[in-house]
Design a protein around this motif. Structure first.
Motif, PDB file in Angstrom:
ATOM      1  N   UNK A 232      -4.555   9.620  -0.212  1.00  0.00           N
ATOM      2  CA  UNK A 232      -3.449   9.372  -1.131  1.00  0.00           C
ATOM      3  C   UNK A 232      -3.316   7.885  -1.439  1.00  0.00           C
ATOM      4  N   UNK A 233      -3.821   7.027  -0.559  1.00  0.00           N
ATOM      5  CA  UNK A 233      -3.762   5.586  -0.774  1.00  0.00           C
ATOM      6  C   UNK A 233      -4.923   5.078  -1.612  1.00  0.00           C
ATOM      7  N   UNK A 234      -5.867   5.942  -1.939  1.00  0.00           N
ATOM      8  CA  UNK A 234      -7.047   5.550  -2.690  1.00  0.00           C
ATOM      9  C   UNK A 234      -8.297   5.812  -1.878  1.00  0.00           C
TER      10      UNK A 234
ATOM     11  N   UNK B  38     -11.851   4.840   0.202  1.00  0.00           N
ATOM     12  CA  UNK B  38     -12.160   3.854   1.239  1.00  0.00           C
ATOM     13  C   UNK B  38     -12.442   2.495   0.610  1.00  0.00           C
ATOM     14  N   UNK B  39     -13.212   2.485  -0.469  1.00  0.00           N
ATOM     15  CA  UNK B  39     -13.567   1.227  -1.127  1.00  0.00           C
ATOM     16  C   UNK B  39     -12.343   0.549  -1.730  1.00  0.00           C
ATOM     17  N   UNK B  40     -11.455   1.328  -2.331  1.00  0.00           N
ATOM     18  CA  UNK B  40     -10.265   0.757  -2.950  1.00  0.00           C
ATOM     19  C   UNK B  40      -9.341   0.133  -1.921  1.00  0.00           C
ATOM     20  N   UNK B  41      -9.095   0.849  -0.832  1.00  0.00           N
ATOM     21  CA  UNK B  41      -8.232   0.321   0.219  1.00  0.00           C
ATOM     22  C   UNK B  41      -8.871  -0.910   0.857  1.00  0.00           C
ATOM     23  N   UNK B  42     -10.189  -0.882   1.039  1.00  0.00           N
ATOM     24  CA  UNK B  42     -10.878  -2.034   1.608  1.00  0.00           C
ATOM     25  C   UNK B  42     -10.705  -3.282   0.775  1.00  0.00           C
ATOM     26  N   UNK B  43     -10.786  -3.143  -0.552  1.00  0.00           N
ATOM     27  CA  UNK B  43     -10.591  -4.307  -1.424  1.00  0.00           C
ATOM     28  C   UNK B  43      -9.156  -4.818  -1.345  1.00  0.00           C
ATOM     29  N   UNK B  44      -8.232  -3.913  -1.059  1.00  0.00           N
ATOM     30  CA  UNK B  44      -6.829  -4.297  -1.042  1.00  0.00           C
ATOM     31  C   UNK B  44      -6.438  -5.040   0.226  1.00  0.00           C
TER      32      UNK B  44
ATOM     33  N   UNK C 168       0.829  -1.195   0.000  1.00  0.00           N
ATOM     34  CA  UNK C 168       0.000   0.000   0.000  1.00  0.00           C
ATOM     35  C   UNK C 168       0.869   1.253   0.000  1.00  0.00           C
ATOM     36  N   UNK C 169       1.938   1.245   0.767  1.00  0.00           N
ATOM     37  CA  UNK C 169       2.812   2.410   0.868  1.00  0.00           C
ATOM     38  C   UNK C 169       3.730   2.565  -0.340  1.00  0.00           C
TER      39      UNK C 169
ATOM     40  N   UNK D 250      -3.810   2.051  -5.958  1.00  0.00           N
ATOM     41  CA  UNK D 250      -3.039   0.924  -5.436  1.00  0.00           C
ATOM     42  C   UNK D 250      -2.573  -0.030  -6.516  1.00  0.00           C
ATOM     43  N   UNK D 251      -2.197   0.494  -7.667  1.00  0.00           N
ATOM     44  CA  UNK D 251      -1.651  -0.385  -8.701  1.00  0.00           C
ATOM     45  C   UNK D 251      -0.327  -0.945  -8.231  1.00  0.00           C
ATOM     46  N   UNK D 252      -0.090  -2.214  -8.509  1.00  0.00           N
ATOM     47  CA  UNK D 252       1.155  -2.863  -8.127  1.00  0.00           C
ATOM     48  C   UNK D 252       1.878  -3.292  -9.383  1.00  0.00           C
ATOM     49  N   UNK D 253       3.075  -2.754  -9.588  1.00  0.00           N
ATOM     50  CA  UNK D 253       3.837  -3.112 -10.765  1.00  0.00           C
ATOM     51  C   UNK D 253       5.304  -2.902 -10.490  1.00  0.00           C
TER      52      UNK D 253
END
Length: 227
Positions: free
Chosen positions: A131-133, A135-141, A15-16, A24-27
């Motif tokens: 900045x982390x996205x 509430x819904x996006x962070x919750x899914x993560x 996340x950070x 929260x794209x991871x690449x």
């Protein structure tokens, strides 16, 4: 205890790593944390004032509590006085010398019932929890999905610049279903502070007081500008 937290620690670390506002794209192209992130407290003192939390509400277990305060971030919370404390650090990027500080409090009668607070350094362009996205996006993560994993996000909310989550996770068929409550807070441009209280779902269902205990740990959390 560390086995039960390993998936969560990985999620918070990833996340950070994501650039602010990217969902929260991871690449492999993500920009790593900057070593200067640990020295921004004075420059961001005025921004932190906006994150000062409301005073801690009464807790479900009465006056028999102990408090934990981290002076560097101004974060504080309470747990039952009988819970035992241990401190550790986890190397987030050994090459850059950045560590995540982790403080754990455990119910001596049941090690599956515990609370832990983690401090993760972030880049200077993380100026708000959004900045982390969303509430819904962070919750899914933070609630993992995948083969062999049972999980559910039961509720979530935004309050006083923080994200709150109530969720269930059974990370492995041989592990019990767990009930977790987490609050995400940010020291702007400096540190992500995450507090989680948890137990097994079976104990949560059997002992009605535990719902109040775990919730009170989360509700007791505050984040104030460090002196």
């Amino acid at each position: 205890e560390m086995r039960n937290m390993s998936w969560w620690i990985l999620a918070a670390w990833c996340l950070c790593q994501a650039p602010p506002g990217t969902g929260l794209r991871m690449s492999s192209g993500l920009t790593p944390l900057k070593g200067s992130a640990l020295s921004r407290r004075q420059a961001l003192a005025s921004s932190m004032a906006s994150l000062a939390a409301l005073s801690c509400p009464p807790v479900a277990w009465g006056a028999d509590v102990q408090s934990y305060t981290d002076k560097a971030t101004g974060s504080e919370f309470q747990v039952p006085s009988s819970w035992t404390r241990s401190d550790s650090s986890l190397a987030t990027d050994p090459g850059m010398g950045l560590d995540r500080k982790l403080v754990l409090f455990v119910d001596p009668d049941d090690q599956d019932t515990n609370a832990f607070i983690a401090f993760t350094p972030v880049r200077g362009d993380y100026t708000a929890i959004s900045s982390f996205g969303t509430l819904e996006t962070v919750g899914r993560f933070i609630v993992p999905q995948g083969p062999g994993i049972e999980s559910a996000l039961l509720s979530s909310k935004v309050g006083a610049g923080k994200y709150y989550f109530d969720y269930q996770i059974k990370p492995d068929p041989n592990e019990p279903m767990r009930r977790l409550k987490t609050v995400f807070a940010l020291v702007p441009g400096d540190t992500l502070v995450t507090l989680t209280s948890q137990t097994t779902q079976a104990r949560y269902d059997q002992e009605s007081r535990l719902e109040g205990v775990l919730q009170s740990v989360i509700e007791s959390f505050s984040l104030k500008p460090p002196v």
